[in-house]
Design an enzyme around this catalytic site. Structure first.
Site, mmCIF file in Angstrom:
data_model
loop_
_atom_site.group_PDB
_atom_site.id
_atom_site.type_symbol
_atom_site.label_atom_id
_atom_site.label_comp_id
_atom_site.label_asym_id
_atom_site.label_seq_id
_atom_site.Cartn_x
_atom_site.Cartn_y
_atom_site.Cartn_z
ATOM 1 N N GLN A 147 -6.224 -1.323 1.997
ATOM 2 C CA GLN A 147 -5.750 -1.104 3.364
ATOM 3 C C GLN A 147 -6.655 -0.084 4.044
ATOM 4 O O GLN A 147 -6.808 1.044 3.553
ATOM 5 C CB GLN A 147 -4.304 -0.592 3.352
ATOM 6 C CG GLN A 147 -3.708 -0.531 4.755
ATOM 7 C CD GLN A 147 -2.325 0.093 4.790
ATOM 8 O OE1 GLN A 147 -2.130 1.199 4.280
ATOM 9 N NE2 GLN A 147 -1.368 -0.579 5.400
ATOM 10 N N TYR A 179 0.608 5.264 13.134
ATOM 11 C CA TYR A 179 -0.770 5.725 12.992
ATOM 12 C C TYR A 179 -1.607 5.204 14.168
ATOM 13 O O TYR A 179 -1.073 4.598 15.092
ATOM 14 C CB TYR A 179 -1.317 5.310 11.616
ATOM 15 C CG TYR A 179 -0.518 5.963 10.497
ATOM 16 C CD1 TYR A 179 -0.381 7.348 10.444
ATOM 17 C CD2 TYR A 179 0.146 5.211 9.534
ATOM 18 C CE1 TYR A 179 0.374 7.974 9.452
ATOM 19 C CE2 TYR A 179 0.906 5.826 8.527
ATOM 20 C CZ TYR A 179 1.011 7.204 8.502
ATOM 21 O OH TYR A 179 1.764 7.812 7.534
ATOM 22 N N PRO A 227 0.833 -1.207 0.000
ATOM 23 C CA PRO A 227 0.000 0.000 0.000
ATOM 24 C C PRO A 227 0.869 1.259 0.000
ATOM 25 O O PRO A 227 1.805 1.357 0.792
ATOM 26 C CB PRO A 227 -0.795 -0.128 1.302
ATOM 27 C CG PRO A 227 0.010 -1.054 2.167
ATOM 28 C CD PRO A 227 0.712 -1.986 1.230
ATOM 29 N N ARG A 286 -1.193 -5.205 9.024
ATOM 30 C CA ARG A 286 0.160 -4.629 8.871
ATOM 31 C C ARG A 286 0.600 -4.055 10.211
ATOM 32 O O ARG A 286 -0.127 -3.252 10.812
ATOM 33 C CB ARG A 286 0.203 -3.547 7.795
ATOM 34 C CG ARG A 286 1.574 -2.884 7.715
ATOM 35 C CD ARG A 286 1.828 -2.048 6.474
ATOM 36 N NE ARG A 286 2.369 -2.869 5.391
ATOM 37 C CZ ARG A 286 3.110 -2.397 4.390
ATOM 38 N NH1 ARG A 286 3.386 -1.108 4.315
ATOM 39 N NH2 ARG A 286 3.560 -3.195 3.436
ATOM 40 N N ALA A 343 -3.431 3.244 1.918
ATOM 41 C CA ALA A 343 -4.111 3.577 3.174
ATOM 42 C C ALA A 343 -5.341 4.436 2.868
ATOM 43 O O ALA A 343 -5.229 5.525 2.307
ATOM 44 C CB ALA A 343 -3.164 4.343 4.090
ATOM 45 N N ARG A 358 8.455 1.022 -3.408
ATOM 46 C CA ARG A 358 9.088 1.930 -4.367
ATOM 47 C C ARG A 358 9.475 1.288 -5.695
ATOM 48 O O ARG A 358 9.342 1.944 -6.743
ATOM 49 C CB ARG A 358 10.283 2.614 -3.691
ATOM 50 C CG ARG A 358 9.837 3.584 -2.596
ATOM 51 C CD ARG A 358 10.934 3.920 -1.631
ATOM 52 N NE ARG A 358 11.332 2.758 -0.851
ATOM 53 C CZ ARG A 358 12.309 2.747 0.045
ATOM 54 N NH1 ARG A 358 13.001 3.852 0.259
ATOM 55 N NH2 ARG A 358 12.594 1.657 0.722
ATOM 56 N N CYS A 363 0.316 5.511 -0.313
ATOM 57 C CA CYS A 363 -0.512 6.702 -0.507
ATOM 58 C C CYS A 363 -0.051 7.455 -1.748
ATOM 59 O O CYS A 363 1.151 7.643 -1.951
ATOM 60 C CB CYS A 363 -0.376 7.640 0.689
ATOM 61 S SG CYS A 363 -1.170 7.025 2.162
HETATM 62 C C1 LIG Z 1 5.041 7.093 -1.399
HETATM 63 C C2 LIG Z 1 4.832 6.060 -0.346
HETATM 64 C C3 LIG Z 1 3.585 5.933 0.248
HETATM 65 C C4 LIG Z 1 3.371 4.947 1.231
HETATM 66 N N1 LIG Z 1 2.112 4.784 1.747
HETATM 67 C C5 LIG Z 1 1.865 3.735 2.575
HETATM 68 C C6 LIG Z 1 0.532 3.404 2.939
HETATM 69 O O1 LIG Z 1 -0.443 3.970 2.459
HETATM 70 N N2 LIG Z 1 0.365 2.389 3.830
HETATM 71 C C7 LIG Z 1 1.424 1.655 4.320
HETATM 72 O O2 LIG Z 1 1.220 0.757 5.130
HETATM 73 N N3 LIG Z 1 2.678 1.923 3.931
HETATM 74 C C8 LIG Z 1 2.926 2.913 3.050
HETATM 75 N N4 LIG Z 1 4.188 3.121 2.577
HETATM 76 C C9 LIG Z 1 5.246 2.127 2.907
HETATM 77 C C10 LIG Z 1 5.321 1.070 1.795
HETATM 78 O O3 LIG Z 1 4.128 0.328 1.712
HETATM 79 C C11 LIG Z 1 6.485 0.101 2.022
HETATM 80 O O4 LIG Z 1 6.247 -0.604 3.209
HETATM 81 C C12 LIG Z 1 7.830 0.843 2.126
HETATM 82 O O5 LIG Z 1 7.964 1.753 1.045
HETATM 83 C C13 LIG Z 1 9.002 -0.135 2.106
HETATM 84 O O6 LIG Z 1 8.991 -0.932 0.936
HETATM 85 P P1 LIG Z 1 9.948 -0.595 -0.327
HETATM 86 O O7 LIG Z 1 11.358 -0.596 0.179
HETATM 87 O O8 LIG Z 1 9.667 -1.726 -1.308
HETATM 88 O O9 LIG Z 1 9.539 0.740 -0.871
HETATM 89 C C14 LIG Z 1 4.438 4.103 1.616
HETATM 90 C C15 LIG Z 1 5.695 4.264 1.034
HETATM 91 C C16 LIG Z 1 5.888 5.204 0.043
HETATM 92 C C17 LIG Z 1 7.253 5.303 -0.608
#
Ligand SMILES: Cc1cc2nc3c(=O)[nH]c(=O)nc-3n(C[C@H](O)[C@H](O)[C@H](O)COP(=O)(O)O)c2cc1C
Length: 369
Positions: free
Chosen positions: A104, A191, A23, A239, A62, A339, A25
């Site tokens: 989520q 949160y 997830p 989560r 989210a 990412r 945002c």
């Molecule tokens: C732009 C952005 C928005 C995110 N929004 C959420 C979200 O809505 N809910 C959540 O649980 N984590 C959120 N995260 C965390 C990601 O879901 C993920 O756990 C985190 O980026 C680590 O994974 P990665 O290294 O593959 O990016 C967000 C991360 C990024 C970069």
């Protein structure tokens, strides 16, 4: 040996592979009242493109269970029936792309009512040009303790806690009406639900504070409320932040949320109908986080080994070999990617080609083979 592209069956839902969209945002809903919280064409294109890229599951970002539960006024929300239609279109689009649609459900607690991350001082966002009263509100939390840089939140009364729990249930019913197959309860990243779990933010002296059992009470109540209205053949994910990174921070002696407490929560959550623990970390305070590639995935492996509950790993997973290794070596049952999917919507199909298995192209993209 299980591999990244093997399906996984959870309750009545078969997920075609184990590469899932985490997830994230996008802060792209129109904040004006009437449109607030509703997905638009950007969200549709964003999620359906990634489903078509070969993922097993796409988790929509989210999504606020109440207006006050949004991180910013630009967040998605599912607190009203008028918001269901836009989500239904996205859930169907994800399914048409071959992936399982998940959403989520979130309440941002004391980290709510902020700006979009790219808003700079002096920008239109930061100045809230129109409807200013709709653009900020007083955040809520277990205690009147602020997250660094945020306003002092309102301490929730017991009645208000019950209303939050009920709002998760109402949002779940709407997610079901919209056609999602998986609900993820957001109890990570500082949160609202995480702020109850962690003594860094929870200073309550009633039955929602104090012992780990009391701090976990609201999370278990939310699980019960969600499970009571969500079909028995559909999965519920949770989560969590597996650690606050306080205990690991040399010289920081504050009481905090820890990995052993997460393992215990995983066991109790599973007993109440949670099917998978999505293992993230941090977010309750500004503390150093380790740089190692496996800084977070190793906690997923620990939760899986010690609780026996299905587990997803996430964080700094960058290559197909690394992702496949986590599954093959039984460190996790699935992986979430964040990412990397912002850079490449077709990460999963590229990984399938690299690992020598069949990618899943929709008919329109079949010539990509
Ligand atoms: C732009 C952005 C928005 C995110 N929004 C959420 C979200 O809505 N809910 C959540 O649980 N984590 C959120 N995260 C965390 C990601 O879901 C993920 O756990 C985190 O980026 C680590 O994974 P990665 O290294 O593959 O990016 C967000 C991360 C990024 C970069």
């Amino acid at each position: 040996m299980t591999t990244l592209f093997d399906p996984i069956q959870i309750r009545g839902v078969e997920i075609p592979n184990r590469v899932w969209m985490s997830p994230m945002c996008t802060y792209t809903a129109d904040p004006q009242s009437g449109e607030a919280g509703k997905p638009n064409d950007f969200h549709y294109a964003h999620y359906t493109a990634r489903a078509a890229g070969g993922l097993g599951l796409v988790m929509v970002e989210a999504t606020g269970i109440t207006p006050e539960g949004r991180i910013s006024p630009y967040d998605l929300g599912i607190w009203a029936d008028g918001q269901i239609g836009g989500f239904a279109r996205i859930a169907q689009g994800i399914r048409d792309g071959g992936a399982v649609p998940g959403i989520q459900l979130a309440h941002a607690g004391r980290k709510a009512s902020g700006h979009r991350p790219w808003a700079r001082f002096g920008s239109a966002d930061a100045e809230s040009p129109e409807g200013e009263e709709d653009y900020s509100w007083l955040p809520v939390s277990p205690s009147a303790t602020a997250f660094p840089g945020s306003p002092v939140p309102h301490e929730l009364t017991r009645t208000e806690i019950a209303e939050v729990v009920q709002a998760f249930a109402e949002a779940t019913k709407r997610a079901e009406a919209a056609g999602f197959d998986v609900i993820e309860i957001h109890a990570a990243h500082g949160y609202l639900l995480h702020s109850f779990l962690s003594p860094i933010a929870n200073e309550r002296t009633d039955e929602y504070g104090g012992s780990p059992e009391n701090r976990a009470r609201i999370v278990l109540e939310v699980i019960d409320a969600v499970r009571a209205v969500w079909p028995v053949d559909k999965p519920v994910f949770l989560r969590v932040s597996t650690t606050d990174w306080v205990e690991e921070n040399v010289g920081d002696f504050r009481e905090a949320w820890t990995l052993p407490q997460t393992v215990e929560l995983a066991r109790r959550a599973a007993q109440r109908g949670v099917d998978l623990i999505d293992c993230s970390s941090g977010g309750i305070d500004v503390v150093p986080i380790p740089h190692a590639e496996d800084y977070q995935t190793r906690n997923a492996a620990a939760v899986r080994a010690e609780s026996g509950v299905l587990t997803a790993a996430v964080g700094r997973i960058s290559t197909p070999e690394q992702a496949n290794g986590l599954i093959a070596h039984e460190k996790a049952d699935a992986i979430f990617l964040g990412r990397p999917l912002l850079r490449n919507p077709s990460w999963a199909n590229d990984a399938a080609l690299e690992l020598g298995t069949s990618p899943r192209f929709i008919d329109q993209y079949a010539y990509a083979l």
